[in-house]
Design a protein around this motif. Sequence first.
Motif, PDB file in Angstrom:
ATOM      1  N   ILE A  95       0.803  -1.375   0.106  1.00 49.54           N
ATOM      2  CA  ILE A  95       0.096   0.031   0.120  1.00 49.54           C
ATOM      3  C   ILE A  95       0.889   1.200   0.097  1.00 49.54           C
ATOM      4  N   GLU A  96       2.127   1.176  -0.051  1.00 50.44           N
ATOM      5  CA  GLU A  96       3.125   2.268   0.056  1.00 50.44           C
ATOM      6  C   GLU A  96       2.893   3.194  -1.118  1.00 50.44           C
ATOM      7  N   ASP A  97       2.907   4.682  -0.991  1.00 45.87           N
ATOM      8  CA  ASP A  97       2.639   5.553  -2.034  1.00 45.87           C
ATOM      9  C   ASP A  97       3.400   6.669  -1.907  1.00 45.87           C
ATOM     10  N   LYS A  98       4.644   6.485  -1.363  1.00 41.34           N
ATOM     11  CA  LYS A  98       5.623   7.396  -1.143  1.00 41.34           C
ATOM     12  C   LYS A  98       6.703   7.267  -2.211  1.00 41.34           C
ATOM     13  N   SER A  99       6.640   8.471  -3.193  1.00 42.40           N
ATOM     14  CA  SER A  99       7.535   8.519  -4.112  1.00 42.40           C
ATOM     15  C   SER A  99       9.185   7.870  -3.993  1.00 42.40           C
ATOM     16  N   PHE A 100       9.597   8.531  -2.927  1.00 39.28           N
ATOM     17  CA  PHE A 100      11.175   8.217  -2.515  1.00 39.28           C
ATOM     18  C   PHE A 100      11.306   6.633  -2.306  1.00 39.28           C
ATOM     19  N   SER A 108      17.562   1.409  -6.513  1.00 41.65           N
ATOM     20  CA  SER A 108      18.604   0.823  -5.414  1.00 41.65           C
ATOM     21  C   SER A 108      18.407  -0.823  -5.130  1.00 41.65           C
ATOM     22  N   GLN A 109      17.432  -1.177  -5.022  1.00 40.34           N
ATOM     23  CA  GLN A 109      17.139  -2.758  -4.536  1.00 40.34           C
ATOM     24  C   GLN A 109      16.756  -3.365  -5.871  1.00 40.34           C
ATOM     25  N   GLY A 110      16.759  -2.791  -7.028  1.00 37.01           N
ATOM     26  CA  GLY A 110      16.509  -3.408  -8.312  1.00 37.01           C
ATOM     27  C   GLY A 110      15.267  -4.421  -8.477  1.00 37.01           C
ATOM     28  N   ILE A 111      14.108  -4.007  -7.898  1.00 41.08           N
ATOM     29  CA  ILE A 111      12.908  -4.723  -8.129  1.00 41.08           C
ATOM     30  C   ILE A 111      12.425  -4.550  -9.616  1.00 41.08           C
ATOM     31  N   ASN A 112      11.666  -5.504 -10.188  1.00 47.04           N
ATOM     32  CA  ASN A 112      11.168  -5.394 -11.348  1.00 47.04           C
ATOM     33  C   ASN A 112       9.800  -5.042 -11.441  1.00 47.04           C
ATOM     34  N   ALA A 113       8.870  -4.767 -10.416  1.00 42.17           N
ATOM     35  CA  ALA A 113       7.446  -4.521 -10.450  1.00 42.17           C
ATOM     36  C   ALA A 113       7.164  -3.932  -9.118  1.00 42.17           C
ATOM     37  N   TYR A 114       6.238  -2.948  -9.296  1.00 42.15           N
ATOM     38  CA  TYR A 114       5.436  -2.569  -8.086  1.00 42.15           C
ATOM     39  C   TYR A 114       3.922  -2.405  -8.344  1.00 42.15           C
ATOM     40  N   ILE A 115       3.260  -3.201  -7.509  1.00 41.33           N
ATOM     41  CA  ILE A 115       1.772  -3.236  -7.477  1.00 41.33           C
ATOM     42  C   ILE A 115       1.293  -2.569  -6.140  1.00 41.33           C
ATOM     43  N   HIS A 116       0.606  -1.509  -6.348  1.00 39.22           N
ATOM     44  CA  HIS A 116      -0.228  -0.858  -5.095  1.00 39.22           C
ATOM     45  C   HIS A 116      -1.420  -1.608  -4.943  1.00 39.22           C
TER      46      HIS A 116
END
Length: 221
Positions: A95-100, A108-116
């Motif tokens: 549920i994170e919605d903070k841009s930084f 930095s972490q190298g994730i491939n996808a972010y799902i809100h």
Amino acid sequence: MFRKVLIAEDIDSINIAVIQAMKDLGITQIEHAKYCDDALLKIKKALLDNEPFEVLISDLSFKTDHRAVTLQSGDELIAAVKTLQPDIKIIAYSIEDKSFRIKSLFESQGINAYIHKGRQSIAQLKTAIGCLLQNENYISPEMAYLLQDQTVQEIDDYDILLIKQLSIGVPQEKMVETLKAMGVSPNSKSTIEKRIGKLKDYFKANNPTHLIAIAKDLGII
């Protein structure tokens, strides 16, 4: 299609929904863990068995309970997994919605996808899996603007460290000895004063307390 997926999520109802989504896609081996420590152990065992997971889907926030844990967040799990298995595909599901914080996950972490997490998140999760198969990154459409947000573009790791130290109660006048004890440089009084002054100007903060509040709102700390 991917064959083996690990889900790190501590809410049963979400686990069930994500597992079903993976089954709908035809993924045959799906495992899950409610604790980050357990998820990391599963990653390690799979590597030892020469049957590694291809995808990790992880929440970022895990509630604390009676059990003592080493990894307390999805961010820490992702970092540990990337160290062990750099080529694994990672989807952050939160549920994170903070841009930084979201930018940092990609850069930095190298994730491939972010799902809100939201009304369309399961459909988006399925879309993300398809993108990963094509070696493409994915972010929930409603969050895509965050990657173009320039608000914190000029903030570096040194700035973040200073703000974190202020946030845990280190007064500015004690920052020199604190940074020296940490082996961090530059650590001169003038440099620290200039950096904190720059940060207050940049974020239009009235004082260090206001600066900390703004940094927390943006997800910098």
